[in-house]
Design an enzyme around this catalytic site. Sequence first.
Site, PDB file in Angstrom:
ATOM      1  N   GLU A 161      -6.078 -12.846  12.877  1.00 52.42           N
ATOM      2  CA  GLU A 161      -5.167 -11.774  13.486  1.00 52.42           C
ATOM      3  C   GLU A 161      -5.953 -10.527  13.422  1.00 52.42           C
ATOM      4  OE1 GLU A 161      -1.734 -11.756  10.860  1.00 52.42           O
ATOM      5  OE2 GLU A 161      -0.634 -12.689  12.332  1.00 52.42           O
ATOM      6  N   ILE A 162      -5.902  -9.477  14.484  1.00 48.64           N
ATOM      7  CA  ILE A 162      -6.204  -8.030  14.385  1.00 48.64           C
ATOM      8  C   ILE A 162      -4.815  -7.566  14.736  1.00 48.64           C
ATOM      9  CG2 ILE A 162      -7.683  -6.138  14.975  1.00 48.64           C
ATOM     10  CD1 ILE A 162     -10.027  -8.008  15.364  1.00 48.64           C
TER      11      ILE A 162
END
Length: 401
Positions: free
Chosen positions: A289-290
């Site tokens: 995830e960013i």
Amino acid sequence: MAGSQRYIRYIVFAVVALVLLYFIGSSSTVPSASWPAYHDSTPNTPKPNPPVVAGEKEATPATTPNDKTLPAATIPGERMNATFVTLARNSDVWEIAKSIRQVEDRFNRKFNYDWVFLNDDDFNDEFKRVTTSLVSGTTKYGKIPKEHWSFPEWIDQDKAARVREEMKEKKIIYGDSVSYRHMCRYESGFFFRHPLMLDYEWYWRVEPSVELYCDINYDTFKFMADNKKKYSFTLSLYEYVETIPTLWAATKNFTTHFPQHVVKDNSMKFLSDDGGETYNKCHFWSNFEIGNLNWLRSDAYIDFFTSLDHAGGFFYERWGDAPVHSIAAGLMLAKDEIHFFNDIAYYHVPFTHCPTGEQYRLDHKCSCNPKDNFDWNGYSCTSRFYEMNNMDKPAGYEKEQ
Ligand SMILES: Nc1nc2c(ncn2[C@@H]2O[C@H](COP(=O)(O)OP(=O)(O)OP(=O)(O)O)[C@@H](O)[C@H]2O)c(=O)[nH]1
Ligand SMILES: *[C@@H]1O[C@H](CO)[C@@H](O)[C@H](O)[C@H]1NC(C)=O
Ligand SMILES: *[C@@H]1O[C@H](CO)[C@@H](O)[C@H](O)[C@H]1NC(C)=O
Ligand SMILES: [Mg+2]
């Protein structure tokens, strides 16, 4: 013969070099953990070839020179208010070491972002030494407060124990694990509220044993900010229904109580095939995830998590943080705030995201086999994401179906 003279000269040169190295090496007893070349103000210029003795023809190089220009060691410019974050146990040290090395080689050696490590236990010195030596930015180590890694008081322990027994019999992966449930609840509702994380606006989650297969030559955090993105993914798929039988009912209960948190231009089409009546199990895989931490810390997200937490499904079922984050992003963010990083080639057992399109892979020194790309497989939800956003699929995707 000229050949044997050359050999002798090489041997003498090698011996001198070894002696020099010995003296340099023994002059400092503690190995340096800093990254001097990348912080140097002087450019790290390549060493010139050994001088050619006058009157002699230049020796033919034994190897083919690679005259491609390499990118700068550190990319100049401003940095975002961002950090990597990893939840791990001490026993994960060598698996996370591999992940860090890949993230550094492909991305972070050029940007030197910080890295926060979180654990329900104290990190030991070996874990800290190994990870600090690998990360080019500053490393920080946090212990998770007990309240964030335990059963809330409203959970019926007997009921939770019975569920674990049943799931064990049904051979549901991690079905009988208490720690896995704490982990999923922590990643769903707490990591972004850890004191160490409050200092940042952006995070990139990294798990043990993941791989990155292509160079990333731009600042992905800045990309997110510049393009008004709040959440992102590389892989999407259908959740194992046995782990979330009532998650959608709990979601619908939340949206009836908090209609103000559901945004208009949401991604319901990604989550549901019947306008929200039922969940199609599509989710973004959250081991990568960013994302934006302030969004996770917003009233909307916190109200959603709190509502789910009270419903008890983290313990009475085995709700994962991936469907929780995905449903939240799908309903509480506008659909153009979610980004698919096609250019981040990623692996977490057992799925690979390998960017579609050969020219991109060549230009970014990718090492993944395009045949392993999961995106256009029937179990991936990424096609839906393209269709919902009216995006054209990358050229050549048909060949990967
Ligand atoms: N400190 C701590 N970290 C944990 C614990 N369980 C899992 N983690 C971490 O939480 C993240 C997710 O756990 P994983 O075991 O990778 O779960 P998963 O990705 O669903 O499954 P696999 O990777 O296929 O095993 C990883 O970063 C783990 O290191 C735990 O009990 N304590
Ligand atoms: C980074 O972001 C956090 C959370 O928004 C904020 O509290 C902090 O002041 C920011 N730091 C800097 C240097 O801007
Ligand atoms: C529905 O949500 C409300 C508000 O979060 C909560 O008080 C209630 O307990 C929930 N009901 C169920 C059945 O989960
Ligand atoms: Mg994992």
